[in-house]
Scaffold this motif. Structure first.
Motif, PDB file in Angstrom:
ATOM      1  N   LEU A   1      32.374  39.177  49.869  1.00  0.00           N
ATOM      2  CA  LEU A   1      33.640  39.162  50.617  1.00  0.00           C
ATOM      3  C   LEU A   1      34.541  38.014  50.179  1.00  0.00           C
ATOM      4  N   THR A   2      33.955  36.862  49.914  1.00  0.00           N
ATOM      5  CA  THR A   2      34.743  35.710  49.461  1.00  0.00           C
ATOM      6  C   THR A   2      35.352  35.981  48.095  1.00  0.00           C
ATOM      7  N   LEU A   3      34.532  36.477  47.169  1.00  0.00           N
ATOM      8  CA  LEU A   3      35.024  36.750  45.821  1.00  0.00           C
ATOM      9  C   LEU A   3      36.064  37.866  45.834  1.00  0.00           C
ATOM     10  N   ASP A   4      35.876  38.865  46.685  1.00  0.00           N
ATOM     11  CA  ASP A   4      36.858  39.937  46.817  1.00  0.00           C
ATOM     12  C   ASP A   4      38.202  39.382  47.292  1.00  0.00           C
ATOM     13  N   GLY A   5      38.165  38.463  48.233  1.00  0.00           N
ATOM     14  CA  GLY A   5      39.390  37.821  48.703  1.00  0.00           C
ATOM     15  C   GLY A   5      40.071  37.012  47.613  1.00  0.00           C
ATOM     16  N   ILE A   6      39.280  36.355  46.796  1.00  0.00           N
ATOM     17  CA  ILE A   6      39.821  35.581  45.668  1.00  0.00           C
ATOM     18  C   ILE A   6      40.434  36.529  44.634  1.00  0.00           C
ATOM     19  N   TYR A   7      39.734  37.616  44.326  1.00  0.00           N
ATOM     20  CA  TYR A   7      40.229  38.586  43.341  1.00  0.00           C
ATOM     21  C   TYR A   7      41.578  39.166  43.779  1.00  0.00           C
ATOM     22  N   ALA A   8      41.760  39.368  45.062  1.00  0.00           N
ATOM     23  CA  ALA A   8      43.025  39.903  45.577  1.00  0.00           C
ATOM     24  C   ALA A   8      44.195  38.961  45.295  1.00  0.00           C
ATOM     25  N   LYS A   9      43.914  37.690  45.029  1.00  0.00           N
ATOM     26  CA  LYS A   9      44.960  36.699  44.753  1.00  0.00           C
ATOM     27  C   LYS A   9      45.282  36.571  43.262  1.00  0.00           C
TER      28      LYS A   9
ATOM     29  N   GLN B   1      44.202  45.743  39.719  1.00  0.00           N
ATOM     30  CA  GLN B   1      42.943  45.254  40.290  1.00  0.00           C
ATOM     31  C   GLN B   1      42.002  46.413  40.589  1.00  0.00           C
ATOM     32  N   GLN B   2      42.513  47.400  41.298  1.00  0.00           N
ATOM     33  CA  GLN B   2      41.669  48.529  41.678  1.00  0.00           C
ATOM     34  C   GLN B   2      41.270  49.382  40.473  1.00  0.00           C
ATOM     35  N   ALA B   3      42.169  49.516  39.501  1.00  0.00           N
ATOM     36  CA  ALA B   3      41.839  50.286  38.299  1.00  0.00           C
ATOM     37  C   ALA B   3      40.675  49.646  37.545  1.00  0.00           C
ATOM     38  N   ALA B   4      40.679  48.332  37.444  1.00  0.00           N
ATOM     39  CA  ALA B   4      39.574  47.639  36.771  1.00  0.00           C
ATOM     40  C   ALA B   4      38.274  47.872  37.524  1.00  0.00           C
ATOM     41  N   LEU B   5      38.299  47.732  38.847  1.00  0.00           N
ATOM     42  CA  LEU B   5      37.092  47.921  39.652  1.00  0.00           C
ATOM     43  C   LEU B   5      36.592  49.363  39.583  1.00  0.00           C
ATOM     44  N   LEU B   6      37.515  50.309  39.597  1.00  0.00           N
ATOM     45  CA  LEU B   6      37.153  51.726  39.508  1.00  0.00           C
ATOM     46  C   LEU B   6      36.561  52.048  38.142  1.00  0.00           C
TER      47      LEU B   6
ATOM     48  N   ALA C   1      46.839  51.524  46.866  1.00  0.00           N
ATOM     49  CA  ALA C   1      47.675  50.627  46.069  1.00  0.00           C
ATOM     50  C   ALA C   1      48.854  51.358  45.434  1.00  0.00           C
ATOM     51  N   GLY C   2      48.819  52.691  45.410  1.00  0.00           N
ATOM     52  CA  GLY C   2      49.963  53.455  44.930  1.00  0.00           C
ATOM     53  C   GLY C   2      49.823  54.125  43.577  1.00  0.00           C
ATOM     54  N   ALA C   3      48.610  54.193  43.035  1.00  0.00           N
ATOM     55  CA  ALA C   3      48.432  54.866  41.741  1.00  0.00           C
ATOM     56  C   ALA C   3      48.596  56.370  41.898  1.00  0.00           C
ATOM     57  N   ASP C   4      49.103  57.001  40.851  1.00  0.00           N
ATOM     58  CA  ASP C   4      49.265  58.448  40.934  1.00  0.00           C
ATOM     59  C   ASP C   4      47.936  59.160  40.679  1.00  0.00           C
ATOM     60  N   ASP C   5      47.894  60.418  41.085  1.00  0.00           N
ATOM     61  CA  ASP C   5      46.652  61.196  41.029  1.00  0.00           C
ATOM     62  C   ASP C   5      46.112  61.354  39.611  1.00  0.00           C
TER      63      ASP C   5
ATOM     64  N   LEU D   1      40.582  36.102  32.014  1.00  0.00           N
ATOM     65  CA  LEU D   1      39.599  35.426  32.855  1.00  0.00           C
ATOM     66  C   LEU D   1      39.550  36.016  34.266  1.00  0.00           C
ATOM     67  N   GLU D   2      40.657  36.531  34.756  1.00  0.00           N
ATOM     68  CA  GLU D   2      40.648  37.190  36.062  1.00  0.00           C
ATOM     69  C   GLU D   2      39.808  38.464  36.035  1.00  0.00           C
ATOM     70  N   LEU D   3      39.751  39.130  34.885  1.00  0.00           N
ATOM     71  CA  LEU D   3      38.896  40.311  34.776  1.00  0.00           C
ATOM     72  C   LEU D   3      37.416  39.947  34.790  1.00  0.00           C
ATOM     73  N   VAL D   4      37.089  38.700  34.498  1.00  0.00           N
ATOM     74  CA  VAL D   4      35.707  38.239  34.658  1.00  0.00           C
ATOM     75  C   VAL D   4      35.333  38.335  36.147  1.00  0.00           C
ATOM     76  N   ILE D   5      36.288  38.053  37.025  1.00  0.00           N
ATOM     77  CA  ILE D   5      36.033  38.185  38.461  1.00  0.00           C
ATOM     78  C   ILE D   5      35.730  39.642  38.802  1.00  0.00           C
ATOM     79  N   ALA D   6      36.488  40.569  38.221  1.00  0.00           N
ATOM     80  CA  ALA D   6      36.235  41.994  38.474  1.00  0.00           C
ATOM     81  C   ALA D   6      34.815  42.368  38.056  1.00  0.00           C
ATOM     82  N   CYS D   7      34.393  41.883  36.906  1.00  0.00           N
ATOM     83  CA  CYS D   7      33.023  42.164  36.438  1.00  0.00           C
ATOM     84  C   CYS D   7      31.989  41.562  37.385  1.00  0.00           C
TER      85      CYS D   7
END
Length: 185
Positions: free
Chosen positions: A48-56, A64-69, A91-95, A148-154
């Motif tokens: 939960l903490t890391l997820d909150g950080i990733y949102a920033k 953000q969501q595309a990387a996680l997906l 987040a608003g991505a198209d289908d 480096l932010e994508l390291v958080i996603a990983c």
């Protein structure tokens, strides 16, 4: 397989109860992944903490969501693919983008294609990014900060995908319309 408990805020270890209550209030339901993570309160807190950080991060909510997906699909995590399908829709991505990411294909959007390609590469290579992949990501308009932010996603997907795999997390009823089946290995 070991049967890991699917906790409620009441049945969870005391150290996890406040985090479960907050997650349920925020989301309107208690995601089963959090109910499983609650068995190890520090894991739940870390996620939960890391997820909150990733949102920033400087990545947009769709990025953000595309990387996680994309990472979750590559890691064959059925729970997280469903959850991040909901996240990227919100987040608003198209289908079409969502469909491509769930199928482990490259989206038609050039910037999202570069971002998800690099996120998948970084995940698959366990951080040992090839220079050509790194250069392509940067040439697509991303920054070293975003590398480096994508390291958080990983890291997030390591925590959640591994938990779901080892704990056998069932899909919540709320996520069943977004269900995804991992391809046969």
């Amino acid at each position: 397989m070991t049967d890991f408990p699917l906790h409620t805020a009441e049945s969870a270890p005391k150290e996890a109860q406040a985090n479960l209550q907050a997650a349920e209030k925020k989301m309107g339901f208690l995601p089963n992944i959090f109910a499983k993570m609650a068995e190890a309160p520090t894991l739940l807190e870390a996620y939960l903490t890391l997820d909150g950080i990733y949102a920033k991060t400087s990545l947009s909510p769709v990025e953000q969501q595309a990387a996680l997906l994309a990472i979750s699909a590559d890691n064959h995590c059925e729970f997280c693919v469903a959850a991040h399908t909901g996240g990227i829709k919100k987040a608003g991505a198209d289908d079409e983008i969502i469909k491509d990411l769930r199928a482990r294909n490259t989206p038609n959007d050039a910037k999202l294609a570069a971002m998800t390609r690099f996120a998948r590469h970084l995940n698959a290579q366990r951080g040992w990014a090839e220079k050509t992949e790194l250069d392509a990501f940067l040439e697509a308009g991303f920054t070293q900060q975003q590398v480096l932010e994508l390291v958080i996603a990983c890291a997030l997907k390591t925590l959640s995908n591994y938990t779901n795999h080892v704990a056998g997390t069932p899909l919540n009823e709320e996520l069943k319309p977004l269900a995804w089946e991992a391809p046969a290995s």
